[in-house]
Design a protein around this motif. Structure first.
Motif, PDB file in Angstrom:
ATOM      1  N   GLN A   1      30.620  23.921  -4.512  1.00 45.65           N
ATOM      2  CA  GLN A   1      31.709  23.509  -5.396  1.00 45.65           C
ATOM      3  C   GLN A   1      31.183  23.258  -6.803  1.00 45.65           C
ATOM      4  O   GLN A   1      29.993  22.964  -7.001  1.00 45.65           O
ATOM      5  CB  GLN A   1      32.380  22.258  -4.853  1.00 45.65           C
ATOM      6  N   ALA A   2      32.076  23.345  -7.755  1.00 47.11           N
ATOM      7  CA  ALA A   2      31.711  23.083  -9.145  1.00 47.11           C
ATOM      8  C   ALA A   2      31.067  21.706  -9.266  1.00 47.11           C
ATOM      9  O   ALA A   2      31.517  20.740  -8.645  1.00 47.11           O
ATOM     10  CB  ALA A   2      32.936  23.175 -10.040  1.00 47.11           C
TER      11      ALA A   2
ATOM     12  N   SER B   1      24.741  21.362 -11.995  1.00 44.91           N
ATOM     13  CA  SER B   1      26.031  21.332 -12.700  1.00 44.91           C
ATOM     14  C   SER B   1      26.666  22.717 -12.729  1.00 44.91           C
ATOM     15  O   SER B   1      27.118  23.198 -13.773  1.00 44.91           O
ATOM     16  CB  SER B   1      25.839  20.812 -14.129  1.00 44.91           C
ATOM     17  N   LEU B   2      26.713  23.336 -11.593  1.00 48.51           N
ATOM     18  CA  LEU B   2      27.217  24.697 -11.504  1.00 48.51           C
ATOM     19  C   LEU B   2      28.696  24.767 -11.863  1.00 48.51           C
ATOM     20  O   LEU B   2      29.474  23.840 -11.584  1.00 48.51           O
ATOM     21  CB  LEU B   2      26.978  25.261 -10.109  1.00 48.51           C
ATOM     22  N   LYS B   3      29.062  25.881 -12.495  1.00 46.73           N
ATOM     23  CA  LYS B   3      30.430  26.131 -12.923  1.00 46.73           C
ATOM     24  C   LYS B   3      30.942  27.402 -12.257  1.00 46.73           C
ATOM     25  O   LYS B   3      30.146  28.274 -11.887  1.00 46.73           O
ATOM     26  CB  LYS B   3      30.470  26.313 -14.448  1.00 46.73           C
ATOM     27  N   PRO B   4      32.259  27.537 -12.133  1.00 48.23           N
ATOM     28  CA  PRO B   4      32.803  28.771 -11.536  1.00 48.23           C
ATOM     29  C   PRO B   4      32.316  30.034 -12.259  1.00 48.23           C
ATOM     30  O   PRO B   4      32.112  31.066 -11.616  1.00 48.23           O
ATOM     31  CB  PRO B   4      34.313  28.581 -11.677  1.00 48.23           C
ATOM     32  N   GLU B   5      32.093  29.940 -13.557  1.00 50.94           N
ATOM     33  CA  GLU B   5      31.626  31.113 -14.301  1.00 50.94           C
ATOM     34  C   GLU B   5      30.173  31.477 -14.004  1.00 50.94           C
ATOM     35  O   GLU B   5      29.686  32.510 -14.472  1.00 50.94           O
ATOM     36  CB  GLU B   5      31.810  30.915 -15.807  1.00 50.94           C
ATOM     37  N   ASP B   6      29.486  30.650 -13.230  1.00 52.30           N
ATOM     38  CA  ASP B   6      28.137  31.001 -12.782  1.00 52.30           C
ATOM     39  C   ASP B   6      28.172  31.906 -11.554  1.00 52.30           C
ATOM     40  O   ASP B   6      27.127  32.406 -11.117  1.00 52.30           O
ATOM     41  CB  ASP B   6      27.338  29.736 -12.438  1.00 52.30           C
ATOM     42  N   THR B   7      29.352  32.125 -10.997  1.00 51.21           N
ATOM     43  CA  THR B   7      29.492  32.989  -9.828  1.00 51.21           C
ATOM     44  C   THR B   7      29.044  34.400 -10.158  1.00 51.21           C
ATOM     45  O   THR B   7      29.526  35.014 -11.114  1.00 51.21           O
ATOM     46  CB  THR B   7      30.949  32.997  -9.343  1.00 51.21           C
TER      47      THR B   7
ATOM     48  N   VAL C   1      30.588  29.788  -6.897  1.00 56.42           N
ATOM     49  CA  VAL C   1      30.932  28.423  -7.276  1.00 56.42           C
ATOM     50  C   VAL C   1      32.449  28.317  -7.325  1.00 56.42           C
ATOM     51  O   VAL C   1      33.100  29.027  -8.091  1.00 56.42           O
ATOM     52  CB  VAL C   1      30.325  28.053  -8.637  1.00 56.42           C
ATOM     53  N   SER C   2      32.989  27.445  -6.512  1.00 55.19           N
ATOM     54  CA  SER C   2      34.439  27.269  -6.456  1.00 55.19           C
ATOM     55  C   SER C   2      34.859  26.053  -7.272  1.00 55.19           C
ATOM     56  O   SER C   2      34.135  25.065  -7.375  1.00 55.19           O
ATOM     57  CB  SER C   2      34.890  27.126  -5.013  1.00 55.19           C
ATOM     58  N   SER C   3      36.060  26.140  -7.812  1.00 55.65           N
ATOM     59  CA  SER C   3      36.559  25.038  -8.655  1.00 55.65           C
ATOM     60  C   SER C   3      37.263  23.979  -7.832  1.00 55.65           C
ATOM     61  O   SER C   3      37.535  24.179  -6.656  1.00 55.65           O
ATOM     62  CB  SER C   3      37.511  25.581  -9.714  1.00 55.65           C
TER      63      SER C   3
END
Length: 125
Positions: free
Chosen positions: A13-14, A84-90, A123-125
């Motif tokens: 998850q984010a 601190s992963l973000k969905p845009e890191d997918t 990475v899911s939001s």
């Protein structure tokens, strides 16, 4: 050429963290240049981070302060700690190894360079 194998990907998850590993095979002691790149569907491959033979590092602006690249020459392994992963890191993440410096803005290796097979990070939001 050496062979590379990534591990440690998956879904998170984010705000979460993952650590990718890249094992180097076919060479007794690899102390040269390594890097991480990623490619999302429909996008070009982009540089994420590099670590040079002397341990110096470079990062893409989009991951600076969140990701940390390192390598353990004794273990023939490079790492990418992602916080601190973000969905845009997918994306699909690829490890790279080369005998010459790896350039973040240029996902091209020398004739003796090697790419891993890639590992998915979602990475899911």
């Amino acid at each position: 050429q050496v062979q590379l194998m990534e591990s440690g990907g998956g879904s998170v998850q984010a705000g979460g963290s993952l650590r990718l590993s890249c094992g180097v095979f076919g060479y007794a002691y690899w102390s040269h240049y390594m890097g991480w790149f990623r490619q999302a569907p429909g996008k070009e491959r982009e540089g994420v981070a590099t670590v040079d033979s002397d341990g110096s590092t470079s990062y893409a602006d989009s991951v600076s302060g969140r990701f940390t690249v390192s390598k353990d020459n004794d273990k023939n392994t490079a790492y990418l700690q992602m916080n601190s992963l973000k969905p845009e890191d997918t994306a699909m993440y690829y490890c790279a190894a080369d005998w010459r410096p790896i350039i973040l803005s240029r996902p091209v290796l020398s004739e003796s360079g090697s790419w891993g097979q890639g590992i998915q990070v979602t990475v899911s939001s």
